[in-house]
Design a protein around this motif. Structure first.
Motif, PDB file in Angstrom:
ATOM      1  N   THR A 359       0.854  -1.186   0.000  1.00 39.28           N
ATOM      2  CA  THR A 359       0.000   0.000   0.000  1.00 39.28           C
ATOM      3  C   THR A 359       0.891   1.237   0.000  1.00 39.28           C
ATOM      4  O   THR A 359       2.018   1.183   0.453  1.00 39.28           O
ATOM      5  CB  THR A 359      -0.915   0.010   1.228  1.00 39.28           C
ATOM      6  OG1 THR A 359      -0.099  -0.020   2.387  1.00 39.28           O
ATOM      7  CG2 THR A 359      -1.843  -1.163   1.218  1.00 39.28           C
TER       8      THR A 359
ATOM      9  N   ASP B  76      -3.543  -4.102   6.218  1.00 38.36           N
ATOM     10  CA  ASP B  76      -3.154  -2.756   5.830  1.00 38.36           C
ATOM     11  C   ASP B  76      -1.704  -2.542   6.236  1.00 38.36           C
ATOM     12  O   ASP B  76      -1.202  -3.190   7.143  1.00 38.36           O
ATOM     13  CB  ASP B  76      -4.057  -1.730   6.527  1.00 38.36           C
ATOM     14  CG  ASP B  76      -3.951  -0.342   5.904  1.00 38.36           C
ATOM     15  OD1 ASP B  76      -3.215  -0.202   4.910  1.00 38.36           O
ATOM     16  OD2 ASP B  76      -4.603   0.577   6.409  1.00 38.36           O
ATOM     17  N   LYS B 429      -9.569   3.121   0.290  1.00 38.86           N
ATOM     18  CA  LYS B 429      -8.735   3.898   1.201  1.00 38.86           C
ATOM     19  C   LYS B 429      -9.548   5.016   1.810  1.00 38.86           C
ATOM     20  O   LYS B 429     -10.197   5.780   1.110  1.00 38.86           O
ATOM     21  CB  LYS B 429      -7.555   4.478   0.421  1.00 38.86           C
ATOM     22  CG  LYS B 429      -6.620   5.321   1.250  1.00 38.86           C
ATOM     23  CD  LYS B 429      -5.536   4.501   1.885  1.00 38.86           C
ATOM     24  CE  LYS B 429      -4.580   5.407   2.643  1.00 38.86           C
ATOM     25  NZ  LYS B 429      -3.472   4.662   3.213  1.00 38.86           N
ATOM     26  N   ARG B 435      -6.481   4.868   6.462  1.00 37.59           N
ATOM     27  CA  ARG B 435      -6.359   3.421   6.478  1.00 37.59           C
ATOM     28  C   ARG B 435      -7.131   2.835   5.310  1.00 37.59           C
ATOM     29  O   ARG B 435      -7.955   3.509   4.684  1.00 37.59           O
ATOM     30  CB  ARG B 435      -6.897   2.852   7.779  1.00 37.59           C
ATOM     31  CG  ARG B 435      -8.397   3.010   7.890  1.00 37.59           C
ATOM     32  CD  ARG B 435      -8.931   2.060   8.915  1.00 37.59           C
ATOM     33  NE  ARG B 435     -10.333   2.351   9.193  1.00 37.59           N
ATOM     34  CZ  ARG B 435     -10.987   1.768  10.159  1.00 37.59           C
ATOM     35  NH1 ARG B 435     -10.392   0.898  10.934  1.00 37.59           N
ATOM     36  NH2 ARG B 435     -12.255   2.045  10.358  1.00 37.59           N
ATOM     37  N   LEU B 436      -6.855   1.599   5.067  1.00 37.96           N
ATOM     38  CA  LEU B 436      -7.533   0.891   3.999  1.00 37.96           C
ATOM     39  C   LEU B 436      -8.749   0.207   4.605  1.00 37.96           C
ATOM     40  O   LEU B 436      -8.616  -0.731   5.386  1.00 37.96           O
ATOM     41  CB  LEU B 436      -6.577  -0.133   3.401  1.00 37.96           C
ATOM     42  CG  LEU B 436      -7.014  -0.828   2.133  1.00 37.96           C
ATOM     43  CD1 LEU B 436      -7.070   0.173   1.003  1.00 37.96           C
ATOM     44  CD2 LEU B 436      -6.027  -1.921   1.797  1.00 37.96           C
ATOM     45  N   SER B 438     -11.461  -2.273   4.691  1.00 40.57           N
ATOM     46  CA  SER B 438     -11.464  -3.554   4.016  1.00 40.57           C
ATOM     47  C   SER B 438     -12.797  -3.840   3.332  1.00 40.57           C
ATOM     48  O   SER B 438     -13.803  -3.220   3.641  1.00 40.57           O
ATOM     49  CB  SER B 438     -11.158  -4.640   5.036  1.00 40.57           C
ATOM     50  OG  SER B 438     -10.853  -5.809   4.361  1.00 40.57           O
TER      51      SER B 438
END
Lengths: 857, 636
Positions: A359, B76, B429, B435-436, B438
């Motif tokens: 990422t 993440d 995102k 943060r990602l 989910s």
């Protein structure tokens, strides 16, 4: 403002932030005050000896300097040298300049970006042994700033010499547009400052590096010390040259393009406190944060006022009024405190820099003063700044700290990477850096005679054969040379090659599109079924946070300078497709909606794939009939390829072999055979950036001949077989082929290949199934010339038939058709008959109402 | 040298000992040595089983700063952080150097101006338990760890009973699993539960295991599990070396030092109150970001990684070492393969209502695996579309439960309109919290994704719905998911076995479609299943099948030159007879079928027989498709 008597010059800082009282502050404002670590406030007002002992390293400072703050981290010379920056603060030793002009008159502005706000002790990676740097008191030359090897005098001198002498004759940056490249570059910029009055001097670090590597090293390693020195140097020089110019505040030097770091991922603890440049994308900007620079306190009892500089984010409130000795009588007056602007910006790694499967990283950037609000979320920027790390406290009252530092970058300079696109000057904004080695490999590859074949076979190796299609796509990846004829009124010519693939389902068209999409950095992949006109172009959206209308760009705009792959082109609605007309020829997109009217660049090459209407390609029909696309759109494709199942045994065998080998060969074996995708990508990027081929004399001749030949083919049979658009296509293809060879000149071989490829594509797509001839009018008008001729013949025959019938004003439709069929030697379909009737109706010869045909007049 | 279990109970002691010893000898490379030490220890026979696992033991039974292991998926990756690798205490009387590695908080006052401070870098991963782990999975693991409570806090007895209780419960569950269809994880309803409900929603597990700490704070903290209705600890894993070698969605077994220092949570609480004025730099981070990046340690513990291994497969029944290193195990399984396959075939034939051909294809699907990629083309995937599923008596759910019993990780996605329009399939995102977030398609490799298209009714898909369907289509065709980064998309390759159950031909693409031809009614299947599971050997039998599926997937495969030639000839011949009937795509599929067929029989290279058999079953399948062509109008 009552300054204490002990400070004759009334020296205060933060003038510009408190412009209402400039006169009371006295005419002078030492530039040196803008230095980092400026130890809080005027000497006698110092509320608390917050500075560590190391800051007071100049015990032998002469009397006249003791009144003002001692330069932190600086050794003071014994013999005060007039050029020393330390002298600027000495009120008695200086002739007063004219107010508001000259070095002295112009207020200095704090540079929070360099940390004039005292920060918490930094992670001291290069801490020197207790400051025992070489400092012979007699020679000013040897003096260095504490903790560094920077000598202020030398450094300043060097920088002034750089400004006065540096010439960059090969410069092609757009910042330098309009400057005489053979004159010292930065002197011209200073002149510009004197005219425009924007006191910011942007300096390209690469220039400094090429001029004086040592100075560059110092700048990178000790930006906090060196940049203020640069400031001083440039101001001296400026006011020497333009003594009468009036600036809002003193000139600030903003270096950019430091070569230290390019990638966020490679930042590591060694970069702390150094000047770095990273690229990334802005993802969030905070509100403007007023940051207190200096607190203003007033005694409630005697109205005595005092100022306290903010230190490490804290204000040490004076407990006792020094005038009347009352304790706890001082109150903070917000209106008179000095604030500076600050903004937190989050940037994220650009997608190109990221290794697969991870990422993106983000970094916090602080922008100060006029850099605030310079960038918006979504901008691609190069940020030059100083990398900082600050420890985090678990609890401010506890001594335990989290053993983690917070890192951020204090921005000094922003440079938007996509800004140039607005200027339309030179689109290659991505300064993709190629290492020497890489360039060498690429050039070696280019020198090989079979580079064209090599590259085309490296393209999508998992897809079998279709050599010509791959070659076409290869040329599309390189593109032609961009030409600008806007002066002569034709606007710019399209340089992008558009390709349409059509053919049977299951001939790996989608796979080819996917491959191209993955190969190019700015590719977009959409499917005709799933995309709407707005999805392709742009739409206006209300930003949930700011409630502003924002223009969100769609696939075509996003792939500016890239390739837009559109699958299932035939399934697109007409509405959506009509958008493509403008994009595919003018390369722009006009938008007028919700009060936003604009024209966006969409210089994208289109790679489309379409399936035949009858799910299987019908060889008896023309391309147009098979895919049912408007010919206006088709004529905008340079190359139209058919991907058909050849149905031939040898082909089958090779195909089978290819497929089976896919399933059993190991990865390594495959790689031996083909070029690496990364090499291919670099090769294309390099050629697109650096190679701009022009037509040579022979090539132009060859092109003319080719075009004339194409026209001739048709003229023999009374039809037009080529239009200027075809000539333009040929030129583009030839240029692209020259790019493949890394050649700056388009030569005959390029034209030959362009001709061949164009002919191949035409042979596939524009062959009239009735005659077997290549007929370009199938693509340009949607109907082959023979078909049109036939239609006319039928109409004439019909007319004759009606005339032969004599004066019968009305006839039965069915009857007429049968009569005509009986008369004609060839089969007359109902459609053909209808068309003939329509043609005659257009001539006002007859009208058709229901099943009756009436003659007019 | 530390005694046997000190390295589990007090790993920091070991690290510090090594650090202290290295002080006289700066170039000793103590860090590498420390890592080596733990690696060696873990290699010892069964040593790794005595390390308590965060997956099985609730957090409050684990000793802080002890060595624990955690089986997880990297959900993440946060930004790297700089920490004090070495620091000096400020107290002048005890001015010593301390080591900050593997710790979150320094112990005493730190001298910031010390020249001995060493700043180092480490990376933080946000890890969650492997999504979709089936109940039998945890059960087997907990059996194998019985009696390994070295690092637990003292009154471990208080914990054991409740744990045992749950085990029995699940044992029951498993033995008569097929008589109580809804008792499992209730997949279809689970999909609709919004993610916020982790803490307070359902789950007897939480009630029995975690009476105190987890309940309250969980309700407002979204632990960001990929699948709705998941539970378990998530963890911030600090990685000290080689973090570039890890990728998002990797499944790891992490051995590390557990850190639950309350000081970390205090940070978040006191934020608003006191420090905001004092430290403007910190308060500029949003509250959400704070909450996500430094959640209370009681909820999201920190794990300082000493050693991690990526899991090549996700089956606890298999030895964890690579198959090649374990030839005894391999040869014994290989020899049994054919017989186990026959059993599995019978079993699945019954499940598929007596359709042996469909069962055959189902086996092939279950052992399929993307083994390599040629530029964009994933090879080895075998998405199966099982059309003609009866819609009565919730057959598809029953069917999924059978699959669940066979594969380690699976997920049931009912493609109802509501689900498609509301679920978040693609990770996105969130820039506010940085943060990602989910989505359900963030799955570990070789997870079985069961798409139930029989749930789909007429209606309109909205924007999200269209995007979700596109994402599923991409997943099937290219085995990749485009994560949404708002300003751009990023492609993450994946390796997920997708099985689509539908009435007619699915609206999603698939590699292979087979139409179910039921010979018997669902009731007969129920009878058969209950009779089978009454059998005392049922669970060991099931284990055999599970091992079989995992091993078949891991086998190597090759095609000899001779076979290549004959396959080519075959293809040319087939084309000669009827060029319309067979295309390059068909050859692709036949090659995959042949590969999977060989592997399912335990053969590691293609034989003439397998090729003929592959051709045969393909022909059967195609003829069946011809019959159904006229029946449904969903053909292209």
């Amino acid at each position: 403002m009552s300054s204490p008597t002990s400070t004759p010059g009334g020296r205060k800082r933060g003038r510009n932030a408190n412009p209402s009282t400039p006169s009371s502050e006295g005419p002078t404002s030492p530039p040196s005050q803008r230095r980092r670590g400026q130890d809080s406030s005027t000497g006698d007002l110092m509320p608390m000896p917050t500075s560590p002992a190391t800051d007071m390293l100049s015990p032998s400072a002469p009397q006249d300097t003791s009144l003002f703050s001692i330069q932190s981290n600086l050794f003071l010379p014994n013999e005060v040298d007039m050029s020393s920056p330390l002298m600027y603060g000495t009120p008695s030793s200086r002739v007063e300049g004219t107010p508001r002009s000259g070095v002295r008159g112009t207020p200095a502005r704090q540079r929070p970006d360099l940390g004039s706000v005292r920060k918490a002790p930094q992670v001291d990676l290069q801490s020197d042994a207790d400051g025992a740097v070489a400092s012979e008191p007699n020679a000013g030359q040897k003096l260095v700033i504490w903790g560094t090897d920077v000598n202020v005098g030398t450094c300043k001198e060097k920088f002034q010499r750089f400004l006065q002498r540096f010439i960059d004759p090969t410069s092609n940056e757009d910042e330098n547009a309009g400057l005489d490249l053979n004159e010292p570059l930065y002197m011209q910029k200073l002149e510009e400052i004197s005219v425009v009055g924007d006191p910011v001097l942007n300096v390209n670090c690469r220039h400094i590096q090429s001029f004086d590597a040592e100075l560059y090293r110092q700048l990178i390693s000790y930006p906090q010390e060196v940049i203020p020195t640069f400031d001083m140097a440039v101001n001296e020089l400026f006011f020497e040259r333009f003594p009468d110019s009036i600036l809002e505040y003193q000139i600030q030097v903003r270096p950019y393009n430091a070569l230290k770091t390019r990638n966020m991922r490679s930042l590591n603890p060694e970069d702390i406190d150094q000047l770095i440049t990273i690229s990334g994308m802005v993802i969030r900007t905070s509100q403007l944060i007023p940051e207190m620079q200096e607190a203003f306190f007033q005694c409630q009892v005697c109205a005595f006022s005092t100022r306290v500089e903010v230190d490490r984010g804290r204000i040490a409130e004076p407990a006792v009024c020094r005038n009347c000795n009352t304790t706890h009588s001082l109150a903070l007056v917000h209106n008179r405190s000095a604030f500076s602007d600050k903004q937190m910006i989050k940037i994220q790694e650009s997608p190109e820099d990221m290794p697969a499967g991870q990422t993106p990283h983000t970094t916090i950037v602080y922008a100060h003063n006029d850099l605030v609000d310079k960038v918006q979320p979504g901008d691609r920027v190069n940020i030059t700044g100083i990398y900082r790390a600050v420890p985090m406290r678990v609890n401010p009252r506890q001594s335990n700290v989290k053993s983690v530092y917070k890192t951020h970058i204090d921005a000094i300079h922003f440079r938007k990477t996509d800004e140039r696109r607005l200027h339309g000057l030179d689109e290659e904004a991505e300064q993709k850096l190629f290492t020497e080695d890489r360039v060498q490999t690429l050039k070696e590859l280019a020198a090989k005679p079979d580079v064209y074949e090599r590259l085309s076979s490296a393209l999508a190796p998992s897809i079998y054969e279709h050599e010509d299609i791959k070659k076409g796509i290869l040329l599309q990846l390189f593109g032609g040379t961009r030409k600008d004829f806007s002066q002569t009124g034709r606007g710019s010519f399209r340089a992008e090659v558009n390709i349409l693939l059509c053919g049977d389902p299951g001939t790996s068209k989608s796979q080819l599109l996917q491959y191209v999409y993955n190969l190019v950095p700015r590719g977009q992949y959409t499917s005709g079924k799933g995309s709407s006109a707005v999805g392709l172009t742009a739409y206006v959206m209300k930003d949930p946070e700011t409630r502003q209308l924002v223009l969100q760009t769609g696939a075509l705009v996003l792939s500016d300078n890239g390739i837009c792959c559109i699958d299932e082109f035939d399934k697109m609605s007409d509405n959506t497709r009509s958008v493509l007309h403008e994009v595919m020829e003018q390369q722009t997109l006009s938008i007028a909606k919700a009060g936003i009217i604009c024209q966006l660049n969409a210089r994208t090459a289109v790679l489309a794939a379409a399936n035949p209407v009858e799910s299987q390609w019908n060889p008896k029909k023309t391309t147009i009939e098979n895919i049912q696309l408007p010919h206006t759109l088709l004529s905008r494709f340079d190359l139209i390829f058919l991907m058909l199942d050849p149905q031939d045994e040898a082909y089958d065998r090779r195909l089978a072999h290819h497929l089976v080998s896919l399933y059993y060969q190991s990865e390594e074996q495959m790689e031996e055979e083909f070029l690496d995708m990364a090499v291919l990508r670099d090769y294309i990027a390099y050629a697109r950036t650096y190679i701009n081929p022009r037509l040579s004399e022979e090539a132009s001749q060859a092109l003319i001949e080719a075009y004339v030949d194409m026209r001739k083919i048709g003229s023999g049979r009374g039809m037009v077989s080529a239009y200027p658009r075809q000539l333009e296509s040929l030129i583009r293809l030839a240029e692209a082929h020259a790019k493949v060879r890394f050649s700056e000149k388009v030569e005959t071989i390029d034209v030959e290949e362009a001709k061949r490829l164009h002919r191949e594509a035409l042979k596939q797509s524009a062959t009239d199934p009735r005659t077997g001839f290549v007929d370009i009018s199938i693509l340009t008008t949607g109907m082959s010339a023979t078909a049109r001729k036939r239609k006319e013949e039928v109409a004439q025959a019909l007319k004759k038939l009606i005339q032969a019938k004599g004066k019968t004003p009305a006839m039965k439709y069915q009857q007429l058709l049968e009569d005509l069929r009986g008369q004609s030697e060839t089969a007359i379909t109902k459609e053909l008959f209808d068309e003939a009737l329509r043609a005659l109706a257009d001539e006002d010869y007859l009208t058709v109402t229901g099943k009756t045909v009436r003659l007019l007049a | 040298m530390p005694s046997t279990h000190d390295w589990i109970n007090n790993p920091l002691g070991v690290v510090e000992g090594m650090f202290a010893a290295s002080q006289n000898n700066p170039s000793s490379g103590w860090e590498a040595k420390a890592v080596e030490f733990f690696k060696d220890r873990l290699k010892e026979k069964d040593a790794h089983t005595s390390v308590p696992s965060l997956n099985d033991v609730p957090l409050h039974y684990l000793k802080p700063n002890s060595l624990v292991k955690f089986r997880c998926l990297i959900q993440d990756m946060f930004d790297p952080e700089f920490y004090m690798g070495v620091y000096e205490t400020v107290d002048p009387s005890t001015k010593v150097l301390r080591c900050g590695k593997y710790k979150d908080v320094t112990e005493c006052g730190v001298d910031f101006n010390s020249r001995n401070t060493v700043t180092a870098e480490r990376q933080t991963f946000y890890c969650v338990p492997i999504p979709g782990e089936n109940p039998w999975f945890a059960l087997i693991l907990s059996h194998s760890y019985a009696g390994s409570s070295q690092a637990r806090v003292v009154p471990s007895t208080s914990y054991v009973p409740s744990r045992q209780k749950r085990s029995y419960e699940e044992d029951d569950d498993m033995d008569d699993m097929d008589t109580q269809p809804q008792k499992q994880r209730e997949p279809h309803t689970g999909a609709l539960i919004p993610t916020e409900q982790h803490g307070n929603g359902d789950c007897k597990r939480l009630e029995t295991e975690a009476p105190s700490s987890q309940m309250t704070p969980a309700s407002h903290l979204d632990l960001n599990f990929p699948l709705p209705g998941e539970k378990g600890p998530s963890c911030l894993v600090k990685v000290y070396e080689d973090w570039d070698s890890f990728k998002l969605n990797d499944t790891l077994e992490v051995y590390g030092i557990l850190s639950v220092s309350p000081a970390l949570s205090a940070l978040a609480d006191e934020k608003d109150a006191s420090s905001s004025l004092l430290d403007p730099a910190e308060c500029m981070e949003t509250a959400e970001e704070q909450r996500v990046h430094s959640p209370p340690a009681s909820l999201v513990p920190r794990l300082h990684m000493l050693y991690a291994k990526t899991l090549p497969h996700n089956n606890p029944l298999l030895p964890s070492a690579p198959l090649e290193d374990n030839s005894a195990f391999l040869s014994s399984t290989l020899s049994e393969m054919a017989s186990v396959r026959a059993e599995l075939l019978t079993y699945l034939t019954h499940v598929l209502l007596g359709d042996a051909l469909a069962a055959e294809y189902l086996i092939l699907h279950l052992i399929s695996n993307v083994y390599t990629r040629r530029d964009v083309l994933p090879l080895g995937k075998f998405t199966l579309n099982l059309s003609g599923c009866p819609t009565v008596a919730s057959y598809t759910e029953r069917f999924y439960q059978i699959i669940q019993q066979l594969v380690p990780c699976s997920y049931y996605l009912g493609m109802s309109l509501q689900n498609m329009n509301q679920m978040r399939l693609v990770p996105k995102k969130d820039y506010v919290a940085n943060r990602l977030v989910s989505g359900a398609l963030q799955l570990a490799r070789n997870t079985s994704l069961f798409l139930d298209e029989t749930q789909l009714e007429q209606g309109q898909l909205d924007t999200t719905g269209v995007r979700n369907v596109t994402a599923l289509g991409n997943l099937i065709s290219w085995q990749k998911v485009d994560y949404d980064f708002n300003y751009h998309q990023m492609e993450f390759p994946c390796n997920i076995n997708v099985l689509i159950a539908s009435e007619g031909r699915s609206l999603l693409p698939s590699d292979c479609q087979i139409h179910l031809q039921p010979q018997v009614g669902p009731a007969t299947m129920e009878e058969y299943l209950s009779s089978i599971h009454m059998h005392p050997q049922a669970s060991s039998q099931l284990n055999k099948l599970r091992i079989y599926l995992s091993v078949a997937r891991l086998l190597d495969y090759s095609i000899s030159d001779e076979m290549t030639k004959s396959v080519e000839d075959d293809f040319v011949d087939m084309r000669k007879d009827d060029p319309q009937s067979i295309s390059a795509e068909d050859l692709h599929r036949m090659l995959v079928v042949a590969r999977l067929l060989s592997l399912s029989l335990g053969q590691t290279s293609l034989s003439r027989d397998s090729w003929l058999r592959a051709k045969h079953i393909e022909a059967l399948r195609r003829s069946r498709m011809e019959q159904h062509k006229c029946v449904n109008g969903n053909e292209p």
